[in-house]
Scaffold this motif. Structure first.
Motif, short mmCIF file in Angstrom:
data_model
loop_
_atom_site.label_atom_id
_atom_site.label_comp_id
_atom_site.label_asym_id
_atom_site.label_seq_id
_atom_site.Cartn_x
_atom_site.Cartn_y
_atom_site.Cartn_z
N CYS A 1 0.84 -1.21 0.00
CA CYS A 1 0.00 0.00 0.00
C CYS A 1 0.87 1.26 0.00
CB CYS A 1 -0.93 0.01 1.21
SG CYS A 1 -2.38 -1.04 1.05
N MET A 2 1.91 1.25 0.80
CA MET A 2 2.80 2.42 0.87
C MET A 2 3.58 2.59 -0.45
SD MET A 2 2.07 3.84 3.59
CE MET A 2 3.24 5.16 3.28
N ILE A 3 4.02 1.49 -1.03
CA ILE A 3 4.71 1.57 -2.32
C ILE A 3 3.75 2.12 -3.37
CG2 ILE A 3 5.78 0.23 -4.17
CD1 ILE A 3 6.84 -1.66 -1.99
N ASP A 4 2.50 1.65 -3.33
CA ASP A 4 1.48 2.13 -4.27
C ASP A 4 1.26 3.63 -4.10
OD1 ASP A 4 -0.64 1.85 -6.24
OD2 ASP A 4 -2.03 2.11 -4.58
N GLY A 5 1.26 4.09 -2.85
CA GLY A 5 1.12 5.52 -2.61
C GLY A 5 2.24 6.34 -3.24
N CYS A 6 3.46 5.82 -3.13
CA CYS A 6 4.61 6.50 -3.74
C CYS A 6 4.50 6.46 -5.27
CB CYS A 6 5.91 5.83 -3.30
SG CYS A 6 6.18 5.87 -1.52
N VAL A 7 4.02 5.34 -5.79
CA VAL A 7 3.85 5.21 -7.24
C VAL A 7 2.86 6.24 -7.76
CG1 VAL A 7 2.95 3.70 -9.06
CG2 VAL A 7 4.50 2.78 -7.33
N ARG A 8 1.77 6.44 -7.03
CA ARG A 8 0.72 7.37 -7.45
C ARG A 8 1.23 8.80 -7.57
NH1 ARG A 8 -5.00 5.78 -6.29
NH2 ARG A 8 -5.01 3.53 -5.96
N ARG B 1 8.62 -10.18 -0.19
CA ARG B 1 7.97 -9.39 -1.24
C ARG B 1 7.24 -10.32 -2.21
NH1 ARG B 1 13.13 -5.80 -0.91
NH2 ARG B 1 14.11 -7.75 -1.48
N ASN B 2 6.03 -9.93 -2.60
CA ASN B 2 5.30 -10.73 -3.59
C ASN B 2 5.37 -10.05 -4.95
OD1 ASN B 2 3.47 -8.63 -3.43
ND2 ASN B 2 1.96 -9.78 -2.26
N VAL B 3 4.69 -10.62 -5.92
CA VAL B 3 4.78 -10.10 -7.29
C VAL B 3 4.21 -8.70 -7.39
CG1 VAL B 3 2.55 -11.05 -8.09
CG2 VAL B 3 4.44 -10.76 -9.71
N VAL B 4 3.25 -8.36 -6.52
CA VAL B 4 2.67 -7.00 -6.52
C VAL B 4 3.74 -5.99 -6.12
CG1 VAL B 4 0.90 -5.51 -5.51
CG2 VAL B 4 0.36 -7.89 -6.03
N SER B 5 4.56 -6.34 -5.14
CA SER B 5 5.64 -5.44 -4.70
C SER B 5 6.58 -5.12 -5.86
CB SER B 5 6.44 -6.09 -3.56
OG SER B 5 5.61 -6.73 -2.63
N TRP B 6 7.00 -6.16 -6.55
CA TRP B 6 7.92 -5.96 -7.68
C TRP B 6 7.25 -5.22 -8.83
CZ3 TRP B 6 13.04 -7.00 -7.32
CH2 TRP B 6 13.46 -7.84 -6.30
N ASN B 7 6.02 -5.60 -9.13
CA ASN B 7 5.32 -4.96 -10.26
C ASN B 7 5.11 -3.47 -10.05
OD1 ASN B 7 5.18 -7.38 -11.58
ND2 ASN B 7 3.01 -7.74 -11.20
N SER B 8 4.87 -3.06 -8.80
CA SER B 8 4.67 -1.64 -8.51
C SER B 8 5.92 -0.84 -8.87
CB SER B 8 4.33 -1.45 -7.03
OG SER B 8 3.12 -2.08 -6.70
N LEU B 9 7.08 -1.36 -8.51
CA LEU B 9 8.34 -0.67 -8.82
C LEU B 9 8.63 -0.68 -10.31
CD1 LEU B 9 10.48 0.74 -6.99
CD2 LEU B 9 8.76 -0.55 -5.76
N LEU B 10 8.39 -1.81 -10.96
CA LEU B 10 8.62 -1.90 -12.40
C LEU B 10 7.74 -0.91 -13.15
CD1 LEU B 10 8.75 -5.80 -12.75
CD2 LEU B 10 10.68 -4.24 -13.00
N ALA B 11 6.46 -0.87 -12.77
CA ALA B 11 5.52 0.05 -13.43
C ALA B 11 5.90 1.51 -13.17
CB ALA B 11 4.10 -0.22 -12.95
N LEU B 12 6.38 1.79 -11.96
CA LEU B 12 6.79 3.16 -11.63
C LEU B 12 7.97 3.59 -12.50
CD1 LEU B 12 6.67 5.73 -9.94
CD2 LEU B 12 8.04 4.56 -8.18
N HIS B 13 8.96 2.73 -12.66
CA HIS B 13 10.11 3.06 -13.50
C HIS B 13 9.69 3.31 -14.95
CE1 HIS B 13 13.27 2.74 -10.60
NE2 HIS B 13 13.05 1.46 -10.33
N VAL B 14 8.76 2.50 -15.45
CA VAL B 14 8.26 2.70 -16.81
C VAL B 14 7.52 4.03 -16.92
CG1 VAL B 14 6.57 1.86 -18.51
CG2 VAL B 14 8.15 0.27 -17.42
N ARG B 15 6.70 4.31 -15.91
CA ARG B 15 5.94 5.57 -15.92
C ARG B 15 6.86 6.78 -15.91
NH1 ARG B 15 2.30 7.44 -10.79
NH2 ARG B 15 2.16 9.65 -11.32
#
Length: 575
Positions: free
Chosen positions: A253-260, A280-294
């Protein structure tokens, strides 16, 4: 029961009657439809079809698989005195198999039609069925029957009603049921808080959260996610730090907040702090990957993916590969893109429209149009993005004729082009020097498809005219543009001036560009190139001095061509 025992048991039934205990044992051990039918026959022969325990076991067995649930409903029809437990078992089976029409049909035409009285498990099932499939009217009918049968005081039923009204956006009705309850439990509070959060009532949620005498992980995570959803990262962080026992959802949730909010450094800080605390699960990794792409940090995205594969904490899913393929497309990493495609095939990952389109776009941007075409042909559903990617790929690599052929095929297929389609088409015309075709499609966009040109469309036209030597026409076109963002178009025109050595116009355009984008080094470099091409070295020095005074410095050039793409070894070595 082994096949030999089954055969012996079947043969034995022809010689003597079977006891209820024997039939019960046979029912509990049966695994196939054929064997069940044999037992069913014995229930009829032995006049035990109405036996409570045997009939209950038979319906439970038939309801355990979606394929045999209709048979359980047929079995139910032969019972003289069915109860709510049997009805609930069959409804629950339909609910698990996402068959709402069959569930409602059984409820109305069998349970209600046979006047089977419900119990306190029936209505939570019906209300969940309504919620999962958006059946608002059926939910209201369910509420009415709850009142009619006197189950409104049941805590389990009330919690189900609170959730139903919250999901349907009727938060006032949910609140009314909540505050009319004499008895509330942790589920009641969590359901109400979740309802407030999902309906934008973060203040009401926090007020109720502060009133709770007991909280669990869900309570905390719900509030943290609520603050994240409204962009209040500070409040989310404050709660997160006060949370006694954090799980992986809390960290995500906190990583998602930073991504937003696009805060890469803070997202990485939370991500790295998870090490040794939670897995860490796949959601943790995916959030960071998507953030870098964004944030267009494509190199970091690929490095993070390599770290993910090395850690073994989580295996990539569709969302992971979408981010990786997007990064590969923008960096020209064909070799890694090929590895991803191979990984998809070897792990039998289902290709949805988004993943297929990303794969197609990667091949197109990397210039592997044969592979892009193979993916495109195999796509069962071709979205507008898929067509645009093919047109873009052919145009990007100078095959304007093929790009226009794809546009014609798209029209024949009944796919209506959008704004992005015409950007791809006009760009293809520009790269191929197809001036007349470019003008024709520019007119087609406005006249036939009623799409008003935006800055990107004008930019393509300016680039097309400037590349073809019609720099004066480009200037006239820019002057007519009423949209914002003219710096990109003036830049295209200045590039055309450099190509065709139009010094006077280049000076005027460079002046306008400097006024529009004072910190952009491009106009200085392009103008310097024009002066150098004509041997005006004093003017070249003057431009370079202006760059130095304004604190502008030319960066080292880079290329999308990667030598490793021509090597046989894979980019990633995954065991």
């Amino acid at each position: 029961m082994s096949p030999r025992m089954k055969h012996a048991w079947t043969c034995n039934t022809t010689r003597r009657r079977n006891s209820p205990e024997q039939l019960l044992s046979a029912l509990e051990s049966t695994t196939g439809t054929q064997h069940f039918n044999q037992i069913h026959t014995q229930l009829i022969i032995n006049n035990l079809i109405q036996h409570p325990l045997l009939s209950t076991t038979a319906i439970k067995k038939l309801s355990s698989h979606p394929r045999t649930t209709p048979s359980s409903a047929l079995f139910f029809d032969h019972l003289h005195h069915p109860d709510a437990f049997l009805c609930n078992t069959i409804i629950r089976s339909y609910l698990r198999s996402s068959n709402p029409s069959a569930a409602f049909h059984f409820y109305y035409h069998r349970m209600i039609a046979k006047s089977v009285p419900p119990n306190h498990y029936t209505f939570p099932l019906i209300l969940k069925l309504c919620v999962d499939h958006g059946c608002k009217l059926e939910g209201e009918k369910g509420h009415a029957r709850v009142v009619k049968f006197g189950f409104l005081s049941d805590l389990f039923v009330r919690n189900s009603l609170i959730r139903m009204y919250s999901v349907f956006g009727r938060i006032d009705d949910a609140r009314l049921i909540f505050y009319e309850s004499y008895v509330l439990d942790l589920v009641s509070y969590n359901t109400m808080i979740d309802g407030y959060v999902k309906n934008g009532g973060i203040r009401d949620a926090r007020k109720l959260f502060d009133e709770m005498y007991e909280r669990d992980v869900f309570s905390w995570n719900c509030m943290i996610a609520g603050y994240v959803s409204v962009g209040d990262l500070a409040a989310a962080k404050e709660l997160f730090e006060a949370m006694p026992n954090k799980d992986v959802v809390s960290w995500n949730c906190m990583i998602d907040g930073c991504v937003r909010v696009g805060n890469v450094s803070l997202a990485l800080e939370f991500f790295n702090q998870m090490d040794g605390v939670v897995v860490r699960n796949v959601v943790s990794w995916n959030s960071l990957l998507a953030l870098h792409v964004r944030m267009k940090n494509y190199g970091e995205c690929l490095r993070m993916f390599e770290r993910m594969m090395e850690s073994g904490e989580a295996m990539p899913n569709e969302a992971t590969l979408v981010s990786v393929l997007t990064a590969c497309a923008n960096l020209g990493k064909l070799n890694l893109g090929l590895w991803v495609h191979s990984y998809i095939k070897s792990n039998e990952i289902k290709l949805d429209v988004l993943l297929e389109t990303c794969l197609l776009t990667m091949y197109a941007k990397c210039g592997a149009m044969d592979l892009a075409s193979d993916v495109f042909v195999e796509m069962p559903v071709k979205s507008i993005v898929s067509w645009n990617s093919m047109i873009m790929g052919y145009g990007l690599h100078g095959n304007g004729d093929k790009a226009l052929e794809m546009f014609a095929e798209m029209e024949k297929a009944g796919q209506k082009p959008n704004e992005a389609t015409f950007i791809c088409v006009l760009s293809a015309c520009s790269h191929a020097g197809m001036v007349m075709e470019g003008w024709w499609y520019f007119d087609l966009m406005r006249r036939v498809y009623k799409i008003e040109p935006k800055v990107e469309h004008y930019g393509c036209m300016v680039d097309l005219l400037a590349r073809a030597g019609f720099v004066k026409n480009s200037e006239e076109l820019i002057e007519k543009v009423s949209v914002k963002g003219g710096s990109a178009m003036w830049g295209a025109l200045l590039s055309g001036c450099r190509t065709h050595l139009d010094l006077e116009l280049a000076e005027n355009v460079a002046k306008r560009l400097v006024e529009l984008e004072p910190q952009d080094i491009s106009p200085y470099i392009l103008l310097s190139d024009v002066y150098a091409a004509q041997g005006r070295w004093d003017d070249v020095e003057r431009v370079r001095l202006a760059m130095k005074i304004n604190g502008l410095q030319k960066e080292a050039a880079s290329s999308l061509v990667h030598l490793e793409d021509f090597e046989k070894d894979s980019v990633l070595n995954v065991g």
